[in-house]
Structure formats: structure tokens, C-alpha cells
Design an enzyme around this catalytic site. Structure first.
Site, PDB file in Angstrom:
ATOM      1  CG  HIS A 144      -1.972  -1.134   1.484  1.00  0.00           C
ATOM      2  ND1 HIS A 144      -2.552  -1.756   0.236  1.00  0.00           N
ATOM      3  CD2 HIS A 144      -1.688  -2.324   2.361  1.00  0.00           C
ATOM      4  CE1 HIS A 144      -3.425  -2.305   0.779  1.00  0.00           C
ATOM      5  NE2 HIS A 144      -2.793  -2.997   1.543  1.00  0.00           N
TER       6      HIS A 144
HETATM    7  C1  X5A Z   1      -0.890  -5.086   4.513  1.00  0.00           C
HETATM    8  C2  X5A Z   1      -2.572  -5.416   4.342  1.00  0.00           C
HETATM    9  C3  X5A Z   1      -4.036  -4.109   5.320  1.00  0.00           C
HETATM   10  C4  X5A Z   1      -4.225  -2.587   6.034  1.00  0.00           C
HETATM   11  C5  X5A Z   1      -5.973  -2.751   6.582  1.00  0.00           C
HETATM   12  C6  X5A Z   1      -6.544  -1.530   6.702  1.00  0.00           C
HETATM   13  N1  X5A Z   1      -2.787  -3.979   4.650  1.00  0.00           N
HETATM   14  N2  X5A Z   1      -8.072  -1.713   7.172  1.00  0.00           N
HETATM   15  O1  X5A Z   1      -2.555  -5.856   4.549  1.00  0.00           O
HETATM   16 ZN    ZN Z   2      -3.873  -7.187   3.004  1.00  0.00          ZN
END
Ligand code: X5A
Ligand code: ZN
Length: 651
Positions: free
Chosen positions: A135
Site C-alpha cells: 500500500h
Molecule cells: C498489508 C495489509 C491492510 C490494511 C487494512 C486497514 N494492509 N484497514 O494487509
Molecule cells: Zn492485506
């Protein structure tokens, strides 16, 4: 040559210092649970373990802005309140005084893994890291991610090794929008992600996570999003996505390296179907995965598969749900302008009016409105899968041709044992005219190989026969499988091999003959199709027909027979064998007529052994006749074989 595991225990240092229900799941125990699982199952010791080193600032600069790197560096000196305040400027992120160190280790681990694979020190590997990366963006942390480990790995592979085609497969349950942004206009990186979307109501709630985001400029067609709009996607849905979207594009793209954003917050990680790509050069980097037990088991399965152990067959009803088919259709619609392999798959050769009324009603009956595979039984299932012992012998050979002529790879065992002479003769009597006296010794050995596979002593095997005896041998093998109470036997017969006259049509045997000029159907379990001459046609046959049938049938044994005039090239035979392993847990007996075995034996044995098959050569578009033959079969067979569906039937 093997599998690398890149790790450093310092990566357990970062943790949430205040109350935040959204972020608390990204905890240090994720890494310790995964590592403990690997140790308990003896998998860590089978890997080349590399200790992660921090990525340099220059390396981080391949993706991130200097200002952002400096900002993350500064968090080392902030107190808890300051860290909390900074964290709130981002979406679903927390900082800790050790975040900079951990995030540099995570990025460094991904780069080291790429180095290990691209220098040839290992075939493939897994970087066990946190914080995750997919992300994270050029100048922003996001969704627990600080530096974009996988994007950095791709940039590094391009810059240091001059790679021109890198495939990123992101199977985390969340969309890796960070990777998408970074390579949005870059045609050298094909980014494929499937993710929970629910029409935009699942985190990160972005319109650009939908199927119509395809990349920009030169990068159009190199971003591929498969959004799931319902929860509870199961094996059949993921398989349909693999077979009808990801793999056709991946073969056409022909990557030099595959990077996996391996988040285990979605499903069981199964890279087996990816191992036929890029000469097996796969680097997996941990992303999400927050259920500790499931994470540990998934990581173990992933490492086992990277090590070359066949994955256990998938269980459950092999029927993709309506919503999954709609998603698949939406990504096909968006991507068809850019990909020849999709153009040949969705070619509307047959309209729905060519279905007979019974077929149509069968279709309607078979349509299930719900997603069929329950996931709550996952945990005991995985336990059982991981405990199944590997057969002591990997690949064995019984040959009418002297062993030295076959150039077999090391580790392949020559079958010496045989079933009893009287027993062999009794089986041979079924086809008296076909077995010469000198064939009986080989037949005895082949029957012994079959027993070894069915008893779990041998994983898979190759047998050769005289051209005259191939069909008869195949028939004897089928009969013996049934006599030994195999429940389902898949026969993929290439070349001049006639369907045995008394072959049961009770669903225990799926008989597919690849030969001749025209496709023909005798029943839902017996049919034939021509061997395509183009690479595009061959891939469509394997991905669009053979594998969906094989997964749908869930065989306990595969007989792959190459009879006279089979016409299969080395690379094709190897690919077919390599890909048939996965629906049957590796239990394949390949029977080859002896004329062609000298050329085929080595790559066939390598493929059965778990090595990556050689390339099929440049992608060439399927001919209209090839497409027509496949469409003819698929249109008639999809009533019974739901994994053949590439699109939802019209409402
Ligand atoms: C890497 C990953 C998830 C973030 C979720 C926030 N991130 N609600 O799985
Ligand atoms: Zn994830």
C-alpha cells in the site's frame, strides 16, 4: 539450487504503542508464528536462510522521495505522542521508534531475495518481513506499509539486472494500490491483483481498484485488477481467475521474474501454478495475513510448494460462483483490447442458441446462486495436508529403452521391481495380440510403478512401451486403477490411442484424447480434440480446457499417455506434465511410446520432478480453427464442468 528464506528477527521490533483497533492486528507475533511453523515442520532447514540487511537510502530512492525517506528516518527520534500524531496523518498506519530500521530491513530482504534468485544462488524464495509494503506510495505510508518492498524489488531487478518484463502477482486480500500507482505507466511491470472490493465498500475504498483501471500511456494493459464483489470466494473462484485471466496473460507477457505480494489475509497461498513461468524465478514477499494460525500454515504451504513438493489437491465443490464469474468477465472486458490470449478466449464463436435444450436446463440446474466453498473447514484441512508424508521416491522410470539413452536428470530412480509374472500375464491376456513376450517384463514393472504411486511410495513415474503396446498398456493401467479402487482416473491421451472399447462411462474415468482434426464428444466424460499448432492455441487448450477439467474432476490418479504420432514437442509435454501435477497432488504416470522417448524423457522427468519446463517459444495467436474446436467442446461441456465457464451466462 533451492529456496531462499530471508528474515531478520529485528523485524519483530515494531509494534503499536497506543490503542487503535484497526492497526493492532499488524503485530510482531505474525513473524514469530510463521517462523515457528516453518521450524516445526522442518521446512526452515530445507531452505537457504539469509539474514536480511537494511536497504540503503539510494535503494529506497528507487521508489520513494528523499523527503519521505527523511521523514520516516526522523521517526526514530520521536516520542510516543509525536509518533501518534504523525501516524494520524496517514491512513491505517502506525509508527514506532524502530519502524525505520524494520522497514529498511523489510525492503532490504526483498532486494536480497531478488539478488539470490537472479544470480542463480537459488531458484526461488520467500522474504518474511514486516512492515508490509504494497500500500505504500512514493511519498506516503498507507495500510500498515512504510516502504514498498515489492515495488522496490521490481525497480532493483530492472536497474541492476536489466530485466524488461516483471510480473507482480498480488494475492493479498487488499488492493495494492501503492504498486499500481508506482508502475501505472510502466509496460515492463505487469501488476495483477485480486482483492476484496465489494463495489468499493472495502478498504482502501478506491475506484481505481476496479477492473476498468488498466494503467496509463505506455502502461495500458499492464495493470490488471480483479475485484471480488462478494465475500467467501473459494478455491473454484481463485482457480477460474488463475486459469482464465492470470495465466493466459502471464504466458503471453512471458516474464523474466515473478514477484508475489504474498498476503495471506485472502486464501491459501499456492504458487504452484506460477512455477511454470519465468524459468521458476519466483520471489515471494510477505504482505498481510493476521490470523496467526492460518498465516503460519499458509506460509508453510507456500514454502513447501517453492521447495518443489506438489501441493495437496484442492477440495470442495469446483463451481465458481456467479459473482466471481461476473468479476472475471469484467476484467476480461477491460483487458481484451490489450491481450491476444483473451481475444481468443472470449471469441463468440458459438452463440447460446447452439446449446441444446437439455444442455440449457442442465446449465440452469447446475447454477448455484451462492458461493459454494465453505472456508470454515480450512484449519483441519490444512493440518491434514501438511502432515501427508512425501513419498520416499520422487520420480521413477521403467523403460523399454536402455536407461543411458534417456539422459535422465539425477534423482530419477530406475524401476527394477515388478509385479508377479502370473499377474502380469493375466493382465496382458486382456490384450493378447498387443503384448509381445518381450513386453511382459516392462508391463510387470509398469504395474509395479502404478502400485507404488497409489500406495504413496512413488510420487510419479514415466514408463515407455512399444508403439503397438501403448494403447493396451493404457487400458491395463486404467483397469488396474479401478481394480485398486481408485475413485477417479484422469486419462490424457495424445496421438493415436483409441478409447478402450469397454471404458466405463460412470464418472470414474475422464478420457480426453488429443489428436486428429476435429473435436468430438461421446459423453461428458469421453471426448477428443485436435492438438493446436500455435503456442496460443496450445495454451488455450491447457489453461482453458484441460486444467479446468482436471481441477473439476479431482482425480486421484492421472495417466498421461503419449501414443504414436502424438506430435507433442518437448516443451509442450513438459508443460502439460508440470501443470497436471497440481490438481492430483503430483500423482502422474506418464506412458510414452518408445519412438519419441529419447527426445522427451529428460524434460518430462524434470517437469514431473518439479522443475520448470522450457519455454514454448514466442507467443503465436491461435488459428480460427483451433479456437473453434475449443469453443465447440467448451460450449457443450460447461454444463457439467463449471470451471470451464469464462463468463457468467446472460441474465
Ligand atoms: C498489508 C495489509 C491492510 C490494511 C487494512 C486497514 N494492509 N484497514 O494487509
Ligand atoms: Zn492485506
Amino acid at each position: 539450487m533451492g529456496t531462499a528464506l530471508v528474515y531478520h528477527e529485528d523485524m519483530t521490533a515494531t509494534r503499536l504503542l497506543w490503542d487503535d483497533p484497526e492497526c493492532e492486528i499488524e503485530c510482531p507475533e505474525r513473524l514469530t508464528a510463521a517462523l515457528d511453523g516453518l521450524r516445526q515442520r522442518g521446512l526452515e532447514e530445507r531452505c537457504l536462510c539469509l539474514s536480511a540487511c537494511e536497504a540503503s537510502e539510494e535503494e529506497l530512492g528507487l521508489v520513494h522521495s528523499p523527503e519521505y525517506i527523511a521523514l520516516v528516518q526522523k521517526t526514530q527520534t520521536l516520542d510516543k505522542e509525536e509518533l501518534h500524531a504523525l501516524s494520524k496523518q496517514y491512513n491505517a498506519v502506525y509508527f514506532h521508534p524502530d519502524t525505520f530500521h524494520c522497514a529498511r530491513l523489510a525492503a532490504g530482504a526483498a532486494l536480497q531475495l531478488v539478488d539470490a534468485v537472479l544470480t542463480g544462488a537459488v531458484h526461488n524464495g520467500l522474504a518474511l518481513v514486516r512492515p508490509p509494503g504494497h500500500h505504500s506510495q512514493r511519498a506516503a505510508a498507507n495500510g500498515f506499509c512504510v516502504f514498498n518492498n515489492v515495488a522496490l524489488a521490481a525497480k532493483h531487478a530492472k536497474q541492476k539486472y536489466g530485466l524488461q518484463r516483471i510480473l507482480i502477482v498480488d494475492w493479498d486480500v487488499h488492493h495494492g494500490q501503492g504498486i499500481q500507482y508506482i508502475f501505472n505507466d510502466d509496460p515492463s511491470v505487469l501488476y495483477f491483483s485480486w482483492h476484496r472490493y465489494e463495489h468499493g465498500s472495502f478498504w482502501p475504498f478506491l475506484p481505481e481498484s476496479d477492473a476498468d483501471a488498466v494503467g496509463q500511456g505506455q502502461g495500458q494493459g499492464f495493470t490488471v485488477n480483479l475485484p471480488w464483489n462478494q465475500v467467501g470466494m473459494g478455491n473454484a473462484d481463485y482457480l477460474a481467475a488463475f486459469l482464465h485471466v492470470l495465466l493466459p496473460l502471464a504466458f503471453e507477457f512471458d516474464p523474466e521474474l515473478v514477484l508475489v505480494s504474498a498476503g495471506f489475509d485472502s486464501a491459501i497461498g499456492d504458487p504452484e501454478l506460477l512455477q511454470v513461468l519465468a524459468g521458476g524465478r519466483i520471489c515471494a514477499v510477505l504482505e498481510g495475513g493476521y490470523h496467526l494460525e492460518s498465516l503460519a500454515q499458509s506460509v508453510c504451504m507456500m514454502v513447501q510448494t517453492l521447495l518443489g513438493d506438489p501441493t495437496p489437491p484442492l477440495l470442495g465443490l469446483m463451481v465458481p460462483c456467479q459473482s466471481a464469474l461476473e468479476s472475471i468477465q469484467s476484467v476480461q472486458t477491460a483487458q481484451t483490447p490489450y491481450w491476444t490470449s483473451l481475444q481468443q478466449n472470449v471469441a463468440p464463436v458459438l452463440s447460446s442458441s447452439t446449446h441444446s435444450p437439455e444442455e440449457r436446463s442442465l446449465r440452469l440446474l447446475g447454477e448455484s446462486p451462492t458461493c459454494a466453498v465453505a472456508e470454515d473447514s480450512l484449519s483441519p484441512l490444512l493440518d491434514q495436508l501438511c502432515l501427508r508424508p512425501a513419498p520416499p521416491i520422487c520420480t521413477a522410470v521403467a523403460s523399454t529403452v536402455p536407461g543411458a539413452a534417456l539422459c535422465l536428470p539425477p534423482g530419477v530412480l530406475h524401476q527394477e521391481g515388478s509385479v508377479l509374472r502370473e499377474e502380469t500375464e493375466a493382465w496382458a491376456r486382456l490384450h493378447k495380440s498387443r503384448f509381445q513376450d518381450e513386453d511382459l517384463a516392462t508391463l510387470g514393472k509398469i504395474l509395479c510403478l502404478l502400485d507404488g504411486i497409489m500406495d504413496g511410495q512413488i510420487r510419479n513415474a514415466i514408463a515407455t512401451t512399444t508403439a503397438l503396446a501403448t494403447a493396451a498398456t493404457l487400458d491395463v493401467l486404467i483397469q488396474r486403477c479401478l481394480a485398486r479402487r481408485a475413485q477417479r482416473v484422469l486419462c490424457v491421451a495424445l496421438g493415436q490411442l483409441d478409447r478402450p472399447l469397454d471404458l466405463a462411462d460412470d464418472g470414474r474415468i475422464l478420457w480426453l484424447n488429443i489428436r486428429g482434426k476435429d473435436a468430438a464428444i461421446q459423453s461428458m466424460f469421453h471426448f477428443s480434440t485436435p492438438l493446436p499448432q500455435t503456442t496460443g492455441g496450445f495454451l488455450s487448450l491447457i489453461l482453458g480446457l484441460v486444467l479446468p477439467l482436471a481441477y473439476g474432476f479431482q482425480p486421484d490418479m492421472v495417466l498421461m499417455a503419449l501414443g504414436p504420432a502424438h506430435g507433442l514437442q518437448n516443451a509442450q509435454a513438459a508443460l502439460l506434465a508440470a501443470m497436471l501435477r497440481s490438481p492430483v497432488g503430483g500423482r502422474i504416470l506418464a506412458v510414452v511410446e518408445e519412438e519419441s522417448i529419447r527426445l522427451l524423457a529428460r524434460s518430462l522427468a524434470q517437469a514431473l520432478h518439479g522443475e520448470t519446463p522450457p519455454s514454448l517459444g514466442p507467443f503465436s495467436k491461435a488459428t480460427p480453427e483451433e479456437i473453434q474446436a475449443l469453443m465447440f467442446l467448451k460450449a457443450r461441456l460447461e454444463a457439467r464442468w463449471k470451471l470451464l465457464q469464462v463468463a457468467a451466462p446472460p441474465p
